[in-house]
Design an enzyme around this catalytic site. Structure first.
Site, PDB file in Angstrom:
ATOM      1  CG  ASP A 179      -1.985   1.208   1.170  1.00  0.00           C
ATOM      2  OD1 ASP A 179      -2.939   0.970   0.676  1.00  0.00           O
ATOM      3  OD2 ASP A 179      -1.600   2.122   1.856  1.00  0.00           O
ATOM      4  CG  ASN A 187      -4.113  11.783  -6.625  1.00  0.00           C
ATOM      5  OD1 ASN A 187      -3.560  11.772  -7.617  1.00  0.00           O
ATOM      6  ND2 ASN A 187      -4.649  10.571  -6.079  1.00  0.00           N
ATOM      7  CG  HIS A 192      -6.549  13.110  -9.783  1.00  0.00           C
ATOM      8  ND1 HIS A 192      -6.652  12.186  -8.980  1.00  0.00           N
ATOM      9  CD2 HIS A 192      -7.338  13.935  -9.647  1.00  0.00           C
ATOM     10  CE1 HIS A 192      -7.575  12.516  -8.065  1.00  0.00           C
ATOM     11  NE2 HIS A 192      -7.895  13.646  -8.450  1.00  0.00           N
ATOM     12  CG  ASP A 196      -3.313   8.816 -13.325  1.00  0.00           C
ATOM     13  OD1 ASP A 196      -3.806   8.418 -12.540  1.00  0.00           O
ATOM     14  OD2 ASP A 196      -4.082   9.271 -14.417  1.00  0.00           O
ATOM     15  CG  ASP A 222      -3.302   3.782  -2.063  1.00  0.00           C
ATOM     16  OD1 ASP A 222      -4.220   3.124  -1.962  1.00  0.00           O
ATOM     17  OD2 ASP A 222      -2.953   4.841  -1.308  1.00  0.00           O
TER      18      ASP A 222
END
Length: 313
Positions: A179, A187, A192, A196, A222
């Protein structure tokens, strides 16, 4: 009609090979697919004799490509074999070939045979295109669009198969639940598009070190997972520590110095001697990951063994 009646790709082609051999009175029949690089690879064969190779059929198909033929059929003789080959096309592009074989003690090919095989090749071209489209859709349904890793459904399907294989081989295995730490601020601060880029970078870290039998996936958001084939606890820890070092390569994407990108990793060891489903294995890895998260992030925790979880319950 035989091609259209089958829906499973391999069965579709095998049915076509069997039907073609029967209609031609041939003892053997091969069907080939053409790769994007222009190479012919054997897809299926009907009644292939032991030790035989379809190389002569491939050469015949290549001859058709180079020299052409009004009937789209070429005859050849290899040893005691009489071969008849035709290439398959879809919208003018060659995507495969079919070759039938008779032995010397059988009649020579005639005009009716050549016409029949050319007709089969016409239908085969359409079938091969349909199969290619089916496979492309299957890949899309199993792949995370952003990262190119396996998606959640595909990973769980494949993990279940790896666990079944593990029970047969009695070899160890390990699951890492990975994680991202401090991903949401990326973000929020950078947008974003940068988020990405982080997810793609993580996927490259996970996929870059995989071996045959390993599985890497993005489970969603994530969260990622990594199955390590034939790996015990020391090997799993080495992998977790490697990932913790490698995430530093993405530090430039962090929201700020106070909230650096990192990994919290949960490790669940899979014991072949313990009957455990993939859901329970993932659950143990997930729980260990949260323990790493609550311990301060940026680390790993080896979860309780399956036997101890069972005793606790």
């Amino acid at each position: 009609n035989t091609i259209r009646e089958e829906v499973v790709p391999d069965q579709m082609l095998l049915a076509a090979a069997e039907a073609t051999a029967g209609a031609l009175g041939a003892r053997h029949c091969w069907i080939f697919r053409r790769t994007p690089l222009g190479q012919f690879t054997k897809a299926v064969e009907h009644d292939e004799p032991p030790g035989s190779t379809p190389e002569a059929a491939v050469r015949a198909a290549q001859e058709l490509i180079v020299h052409g033929d009004p009937q789209n059929v070429v005859e050849s003789k290899v040893g005691n074999t009489l071969m008849l080959t035709s290439v398959a096309r879809y919208r003018g592009e060659i995507n495969g070939a079919i070759s039938a074989c008779r032995d010397n003690d059988q009649p020579a090919w005639n005009a009716a045979d050549r016409k029949l095989l050319a007709g089969v090749a016409d239908h085969l071209g359409i079938a091969l295109e349909q199969i290619a489209n089916h496979e492309a859709l299957e890949r899309l349904s199993r792949t995370d669009e952003l990262t190119g890793l396996s998606n959640r459904r595909a990973f769980f399907d494949d993990l279940e198969k790896r666990l079944a294989h593990q029970r047969r081989t009695q070899r160890p295995g390990a699951l890492l639940y990975v994680d991202l730490d401090n991903f949401k601020p990326v973000n929020d601060v950078h947008g974003h598009h940068t988020g990405d880029a982080v997810l793609i970078g993580v996927s490259e870290l996970l996929a870059g070190g995989t071996r045959v039998g390993d599985l890497a996936a993005r489970l969603g958001g994530d969260e990622f997972a990594l199955w390590l084939e034939e790996s015990d606890e020391p090997a799993a820890i080495v992998k977790a520590e490697t990932l913790l070092d490698q995430i530093a390569t993405l530090s430039g994407y962090s929201a700020d110095a106070a909230r650096p990108l990192g990994f919290s990793i949960g490790i669940a060891l899979s014991d072949a001697a313990v009957e455990e489903g993939f859901k329970d294995l993932v659950g143990r890895a997930d729980e260990a990951m949260y323990q790493a998260k609550y311990a301060g992030k940026g680390g790993y925790v080896v979860g309780a063994s399956a036997s101890k979880v069972t005793e606790r319950e």
